[in-house]
Design an enzyme around this catalytic site. Structure first.
Site, PDB file in Angstrom:
ATOM      1  CG  ASP A  61      28.873  20.010 -48.487  1.00  0.00           C
ATOM      2  OD1 ASP A  61      28.830  19.749 -47.291  1.00  0.00           O
ATOM      3  OD2 ASP A  61      29.135  21.169 -48.876  1.00  0.00           O
ATOM      4  CB  CYS A  90      31.372   9.866 -21.366  1.00  0.00           C
ATOM      5  SG  CYS A  90      33.143  10.278 -22.111  1.00  0.00           S
TER       6      CYS A  90
END
Length: 264
Positions: A183, A93
């Site tokens: 959108d 990570c």
């Protein structure tokens, strides 16, 4: 949201602890009461479903390293990438967030905001960011990280990895990548196991493809990169293709079918 309520019991020290996490499902509680708290039931994790392509991403609220956000407001009219990580202070990570931070100018050039998520609280994130900056030799950290220690966002988006657990027995998130359009709809998703770090060059390549194909009647072939030929979509007639792409190339194949057309 698959949050199941489990009874809590009081320990000798006076601390309330969560009861059984599996067994017969009890009604969903949106807010914990004095006697019940929402917990993830591992027996039902397989019922979690990731959002589908074309779905509007939920307008969730979350605490981040840059304050509280409402996702749609944070995204605005930009493209966005949400990528989840299992835990703070873990090696893969750390490398991934460092790489994303290094590539932040590339995402900005593409009008794309990026945001991370792990199952740890904000104060852990803030401390971890210093490690990321040191490891990657960065002077600052250019994007927020969501604190999803209750797994609320991970459950809502279907990011839970059932086989991966934290030390407290709670499930962790997988390495999910969601590319979201202006959108607010999901345009692309990638799912990696905890042990496999992501290729951020491929994420940028995929973003480039999504942006090109959202504006033109083309598709991108295998290993496509900006500046190389695209495919004219098969649904475009010969007349339309000639009008839109006058210099496109029609490729002959043994079948004789005129579906292989490339254009720059």
């Amino acid at each position: 949201m698959l949050l199941l309520a489990g009874p809590r019991s009081k320990s000798k020290s006076g601390v309330w602890t969560a009861g059984a996490r599996c067994g017969v499902p009890t009604p969903v509680l949106k807010q914990p009461s004095e006697d019940f708290e929402p917990v993830l039931c591992s027996q039902h994790l397989n019922e979690l479903k990731m959002v589908n392509l074309g779905d509007i991403i939920p307008n969730f609220e979350a605490e981040t390293t840059e304050g509280k956000i409402k996702f749609h407001d944070w995204l605005g009219d930009s493209w966005g990438i949400l990528f989840s990580h299992p835990q703070d202070f873990t090696p893969v990570c750390t490398s991934e967030l460092g790489r994303a931070a290094t590539l932040a100018p590339e995402f900005t050039k593409r009008s794309c905001k990026i945001i991370g998520l792990t199952c740890d609280p904000v104060n852990n994130h803030i401390s971890w960011i210093e490690d990321i900056k040191a490891y990657t030799k960065l002077s600052d950290f250019p994007f927020p990280i969501i604190a999803d220690d209750k797994r609320a966002v991970a459950v809502e988006l279907g990011m839970i990895a059932p086989d991966e657990q934290a030390s407290d027995g709670m499930p962790l998130t997988c390495r999910a990548v969601f590319i979201i359009g202006p959108d607010k709809k999901l345009k692309l998703s990638m799912l990696y196991p905890v042990t496999t770090g992501r290729n951020f060059d491929e994420i940028i390549r995929a973003l480039d493809s999504l942006q090109v194909t959202s504006q033109q009647k083309v598709a991108t072939p295998a290993d496509w990169k900006v500046g190389t030929p695209c495919m004219v979509i098969p649904s475009l007639s010969a007349e339309e293709a000639k009008k839109l792409f006058p210099d496109h190339i029609q490729h002959s194949v043994p079948s004789g079918k005129p579906y292989l057309r490339t254009t720059m």
